[in-house]
Write a protein that holds these residues in place. Structure first.
Motif, PDB file in Angstrom:
ATOM      1  N   ARG A 311       0.835  -1.207   0.000  1.00  0.00           N
ATOM      2  CA  ARG A 311       0.000   0.000   0.000  1.00  0.00           C
ATOM      3  C   ARG A 311       0.870   1.258   0.000  1.00  0.00           C
ATOM      4  O   ARG A 311       0.565   2.233  -0.692  1.00  0.00           O
ATOM      5  N   ALA A 312       1.940   1.221   0.794  1.00  0.00           N
ATOM      6  CA  ALA A 312       2.824   2.389   0.839  1.00  0.00           C
ATOM      7  C   ALA A 312       3.469   2.636  -0.518  1.00  0.00           C
ATOM      8  O   ALA A 312       3.616   3.787  -0.952  1.00  0.00           O
ATOM      9  N   ALA A 313       3.863   1.557  -1.199  1.00  0.00           N
ATOM     10  CA  ALA A 313       4.543   1.702  -2.486  1.00  0.00           C
ATOM     11  C   ALA A 313       3.615   2.251  -3.564  1.00  0.00           C
ATOM     12  O   ALA A 313       4.080   2.767  -4.590  1.00  0.00           O
ATOM     13  N   PRO A 411      13.980   2.578  -1.506  1.00  0.00           N
ATOM     14  CA  PRO A 411      13.336   1.819  -0.422  1.00  0.00           C
ATOM     15  C   PRO A 411      13.457   2.483   0.944  1.00  0.00           C
ATOM     16  O   PRO A 411      12.488   2.513   1.706  1.00  0.00           O
ATOM     17  N   ALA A 412      14.633   3.034   1.269  1.00  0.00           N
ATOM     18  CA  ALA A 412      14.801   3.662   2.582  1.00  0.00           C
ATOM     19  C   ALA A 412      13.886   4.865   2.740  1.00  0.00           C
ATOM     20  O   ALA A 412      13.358   5.126   3.825  1.00  0.00           O
ATOM     21  N   GLY A 413      13.681   5.612   1.639  1.00  0.00           N
ATOM     22  CA  GLY A 413      12.795   6.763   1.713  1.00  0.00           C
ATOM     23  C   GLY A 413      11.359   6.360   1.970  1.00  0.00           C
ATOM     24  O   GLY A 413      10.660   6.978   2.783  1.00  0.00           O
ATOM     25  N   VAL A 414      10.885   5.327   1.267  1.00  0.00           N
ATOM     26  CA  VAL A 414       9.505   4.876   1.465  1.00  0.00           C
ATOM     27  C   VAL A 414       9.340   4.280   2.860  1.00  0.00           C
ATOM     28  O   VAL A 414       8.314   4.482   3.513  1.00  0.00           O
ATOM     29  N   LEU A 415      10.360   3.543   3.340  1.00  0.00           N
ATOM     30  CA  LEU A 415      10.283   3.022   4.706  1.00  0.00           C
ATOM     31  C   LEU A 415      10.156   4.173   5.704  1.00  0.00           C
ATOM     32  O   LEU A 415       9.437   4.063   6.705  1.00  0.00           O
ATOM     33  N   GLY A 416      10.835   5.284   5.416  1.00  0.00           N
ATOM     34  CA  GLY A 416      10.741   6.444   6.292  1.00  0.00           C
ATOM     35  C   GLY A 416       9.343   7.042   6.349  1.00  0.00           C
ATOM     36  O   GLY A 416       8.989   7.706   7.330  1.00  0.00           O
ATOM     37  N   TRP A 417       8.538   6.835   5.300  1.00  0.00           N
ATOM     38  CA  TRP A 417       7.160   7.342   5.335  1.00  0.00           C
ATOM     39  C   TRP A 417       6.367   6.732   6.488  1.00  0.00           C
ATOM     40  O   TRP A 417       5.407   7.330   6.974  1.00  0.00           O
ATOM     41  N   ARG A 426      -3.285   4.552   8.028  1.00  0.00           N
ATOM     42  CA  ARG A 426      -4.088   4.415   6.805  1.00  0.00           C
ATOM     43  C   ARG A 426      -3.671   3.175   6.018  1.00  0.00           C
ATOM     44  O   ARG A 426      -4.497   2.417   5.546  1.00  0.00           O
ATOM     45  N   TRP A 427      -2.371   2.948   5.900  1.00  0.00           N
ATOM     46  CA  TRP A 427      -1.890   1.810   5.111  1.00  0.00           C
ATOM     47  C   TRP A 427      -2.045   0.490   5.860  1.00  0.00           C
ATOM     48  O   TRP A 427      -2.180  -0.571   5.236  1.00  0.00           O
ATOM     49  N   ALA A 428      -2.010   0.527   7.196  1.00  0.00           N
ATOM     50  CA  ALA A 428      -2.104  -0.707   7.989  1.00  0.00           C
ATOM     51  C   ALA A 428      -3.516  -1.009   8.445  1.00  0.00           C
ATOM     52  O   ALA A 428      -3.743  -2.010   9.125  1.00  0.00           O
ATOM     53  N   ASN A 429      -4.474  -0.172   8.057  1.00  0.00           N
ATOM     54  CA  ASN A 429      -5.852  -0.361   8.481  1.00  0.00           C
ATOM     55  C   ASN A 429      -6.363  -1.727   8.022  1.00  0.00           C
ATOM     56  O   ASN A 429      -6.301  -2.073   6.846  1.00  0.00           O
ATOM     57  N   GLY A 430      -6.866  -2.514   8.984  1.00  0.00           N
ATOM     58  CA  GLY A 430      -7.375  -3.836   8.657  1.00  0.00           C
ATOM     59  C   GLY A 430      -6.299  -4.894   8.519  1.00  0.00           C
ATOM     60  O   GLY A 430      -6.612  -6.069   8.281  1.00  0.00           O
ATOM     61  N   VAL A 431      -5.028  -4.506   8.646  1.00  0.00           N
ATOM     62  CA  VAL A 431      -3.920  -5.450   8.514  1.00  0.00           C
ATOM     63  C   VAL A 431      -3.213  -5.643   9.854  1.00  0.00           C
ATOM     64  O   VAL A 431      -2.974  -6.762  10.293  1.00  0.00           O
ATOM     65  N   LEU A 432      -2.885  -4.534  10.516  1.00  0.00           N
ATOM     66  CA  LEU A 432      -2.247  -4.578  11.821  1.00  0.00           C
ATOM     67  C   LEU A 432      -3.194  -4.045  12.878  1.00  0.00           C
ATOM     68  O   LEU A 432      -4.062  -3.207  12.591  1.00  0.00           O
TER      69      LEU A 432
END
Length: 717
Positions: A311-313, A411-417, A426-432
């Motif tokens: 989702r983040a990507a 990848p490091a930049g997106v991980l920083g998001w 928002r991205w982890a909703n329903g997952v975590l």
């Protein structure tokens, strides 16, 4: 057996060893001369001579390097075979000890004398298999098996196993109580001992199992799992060199400490082409050594993280432009946020990775703007799409927009998001769960990735794709300056071309064989990362479920299945603990059985008569320093100080200067796969309490010692 007989047998083996080293020196000189002669063939000047020179130099240089790499412990075994074990082809030219039998000497490298008779059989060759596989129940023709221990070129001891007493003549000397237990009592040194001279049958079955498919080796502490894995790498490279040397063998271990520990083993077995990596080193450009706390590692390792990262990507770039406005022939062309979001989703739904889709994204934006222009402008002022696109694409405002809206992502930049709690929610909703989201958001440090982050970075690399790069023409290795080339022979040019052909990219992802050690601790996300390095590989997977730090073994099993695919599997179980004395392993077994009463554990085969020392103290620092010094005085080899994960640096300062060459301080997690002559476990109760699987980590720490074990803590464990 009297000392005189022992000395006589050692002298006989020394005489044979002297003969071997004389021949080794001759072969070294011969290989160097062949290499030198190969270069002289270039003077002939015809095409055939140049090709022959190239081949001669290559093979002679390779042989010379192999001969030069083997010295200490070159010959380590002898087989005395009876008449039923005679083959003739690999027999040494010495008088057999058994009438009508033969003698084979086993070593790290195969050697023959001037008459092409066998001097030494390579340990990986089929003729050497009885040295490891023969037992009293299945002798394989062996009457006596002898282990030869040498230092440099001098035999210092021998130990015999008499497998067939009925077949042994009365004159046959039998020295010692058996090679294995004697070898296990010796100091280990700084690097892991290779066990090439003491491989037992159940280990050898795994080492020599078929190369195809997946070989799974299970075994408890001290059963030789790591040694089996490394010897299997050496065996595969010997048995099918073209396949495994060209494709590559990757050995994955749990930590940098572990990789350094075993790094000397493969070269000592005659192999230096395998790649050794820890889980924190698998992504190019990243060297992670820091471990997350168990609760954070559990979140970062779960397969559910793949959905969060996906989702983040695909998400909008934070702080990117949310609208585009361009004045064109008096009309304002514009795209608002909903339209840009629709375009982004449309492009990503094409299946192209984000970094590779930048041109497509620009094309879709230009298409949309062109359709607007067609609607807004009269036909007389409209342009065709082929004319409109370059006109807009070259404008500074469009270039600036594209840089912000669809930049090249790392990848490091997106991980920083993920450090932003709102975005992560928002991205982890329903997952975590909310608790997992809170745990994760406070643990992301893109500038200092943990070992657990490396798998996330690799997942993001897979989702984002490689950034576009401008291809440069290959550099001429013989160019001295612009327009000036070095004078070269044909063979020089062919050798350079061959080197370029086999040169692997830095981020190589097509290994022929992958070996995973301590596999029970590999998280599901880490399995995905490893699997990408060998989509067509065969596998060797080594581990012990009883030591597992991952709390959900079923999820890890699914991830492993995804990595290795549906390849045929062969399973092996190692049941004998050769490392620990019975007294030491009883202490470790007591810990694991408190949590898992019915667990099957290996059997420790030797007793030292020395019980572990357990101390409960009020002042920890002086007690730790005192206990470490005592262990250094009691053992000749290495001493490991194993601490709770978060206290490693603190304890290291306490014991600093005691024995810099022999003492090593490691956190409990980094002790996986390690082996020391003496072990000091600091605050074992804290190691046990560090996580839900802390009792397994403590079990590991308590089973690292070969000779002495001491625990020091402020409360019982």
């Amino acid at each position: 057996m009297s000392d005189a007989v022992r000395e006589s047998e050692i002298a006989a083996e020394q005489a044979y060893l002297d003969r071997v080293y004389v021949r080794l020196d001759q072969l070294r000189v011969s290989a160097a001369e062949v290499e030198k002669a190969g270069y002289s063939l270039a003077r002939v000047g015809n095409f055939g001579a140049l090709v022959e020179r190239d081949a001669m130099v290559y093979h002679a240089a390779r042989r010379r390097r192999a001969l030069e790499s083997e010295h200490d412990g070159l010959v380590f075994g002898r087989l005395d075979l009876g008449p039923d074990g005679v083959s003739g082809a690999d027999a040494a030219a010495v008088e057999p000890a058994v009438p009508d039998g033969e003698v084979r000497y086993i070593g790290r490298l195969g050697l023959r004398d001037e008459s092409y008779d066998s001097l030494v059989v390579d340990w990986r060759a089929p003729a050497a298999a009885p040295f490891y596989r023969a037992t009293p129940a299945d002798r394989m023709g062996v009457v006596r098996r002898r282990s030869i221990r040498s230092t440099n070129e001098k035999v210092v001891s021998i130990e015999d196993d008499l497998l067939d007493p009925a077949g042994a003549p009365e004159s046959m000397a039998v020295i010692g109580d058996g090679a294995l237990l004697a070898n296990l009592s010796r100091a280990t040194g700084r690097g892991m001992k290779d066990i090439v001279a003491t491989i037992q049958r159940e280990q050898d079955d795994a080492i020599r199992s078929p190369a195809s498919g997946v070989t799974v080796v299970r075994g408890g502490p001290g059963t030789g799992k790591t040694a089996v894995a490394l010897h299997r790498a050496a065996y595969l490279l010997y048995a099918d060199r073209n396949r495994y040397e060209s494709g590559g063998v990757l050995v994955v271990g749990p930590s940098d400490v572990f990789v350094g520990y075993v790094s000397r083993v493969l070269p000592s077995l005659g192999e230096d082409t395998a790649t050794l990596r820890s889980l924190g080193q698998l992504v190019e450009g990243v060297q992670a050594t820091r471990h997350e706390p168990p609760e954070v590692a559990a979140v970062k390792g779960t397969l559910r993280m793949q959905r969060v990262l996906a989702r983040a990507a695909r998400a909008p770039v934070p702080d990117s432009p949310d609208r585009l406005r361009i004045l064109y022939r008096g009309e304002l062309l514009s795209l608002d946020k909903p339209a840009l979001d629709d375009l982004r989703r449309t492009v990503l739904n094409l299946g192209v990775k984000r970094n590779a889709a930048r041109a497509k994204a620009a094309g879709h934006v230009l298409d949309t703007l062109w359709r607007q222009s067609v609607e807004l402008l009269p036909s007389s002022r409209q342009q065709h799409r082929e004319e409109f696109a370059p006109d807009i694409a070259e404008r500074p405002e469009f270039i600036q927009f594209m840089r912000g809206w669809w930049p090249v992502l790392r990848p490091a930049g997106v991980l920083g998001w993920l450090t932003d709690r709102r975005r992560l929610s928002r991205w982890a909703n329903g997952v975590l769960s909310n608790r997992e989201i809170a745990t994760l958001s406070g643990s992301i440090r893109p500038d200092d990735p943990s070992v657990e982050d490396v798998a996330l970075l690799d997942e993001l690399h897979e989702l984002l794709g490689d950034p576009p790069v401008r291809r440069r023409p290959p550099r001429d290795p013989f160019q001295v300056a612009e327009g000036v080339r070095e004078v070269t022979t044909y063979a020089d040019r062919m050798a350079a071309a061959r080197a370029r052909a086999v040169e692997r990219p830095e981020d190589y992802r097509d290994y022929a064989h992958i070996i995973v050690d301590e596999s029970q601790d590999v998280s599901p996300m880490q399995w995905r990362m490893i699997g990408r390095r060998g989509p067509h590989a065969t596998w060797t997977i080594v581990g012990d479920p009883a030591q597992a730090a991952w709390a959900d073994p079923a999820e890890a099993e699914r991830a492993m299945d995804g990595a290795v695919g549906t390849r045929r599997r062969s399973g092996f179980t190692l049941t004998t603990n050769y490392r620990n004395s019975a007294e030491i392993f009883a202490t470790a077994a007591r810990v694991i059985r408190q949590a898992q009463p019915d667990i099957e554990l290996p059997t420790a085969v030797r007793s030292s008569g020395v019980a572990p020392v357990e101390r409960v103290v009020e002042d920890l620092e002086p007690a730790v320093r005192e206990a470490a010094q005592a262990l250094l005085d009691q053992v000749e080899g290495t001493v490991g100080v194993i601490t709770p994960t978060g206290r490693r640096d603190e304890v290291a300062k306490w014991v600093d200067g005691l024995g810099p060459e022999r003492l090593q301080t490691v956190g409990a997690l980094d002790s996986k796969g390690m082996e020391y002559d003496g072990v000091l476990v600091v605050e074992p109760a804290d190691i046990r309490a560090e996580s839900a699987t802390g009792f397994r980590t403590l079990y590991v720490a308590l089973s690292r010692a070969t000779q002495r074990l001491t625990t020091v803590g402020t409360r019982p464990y």
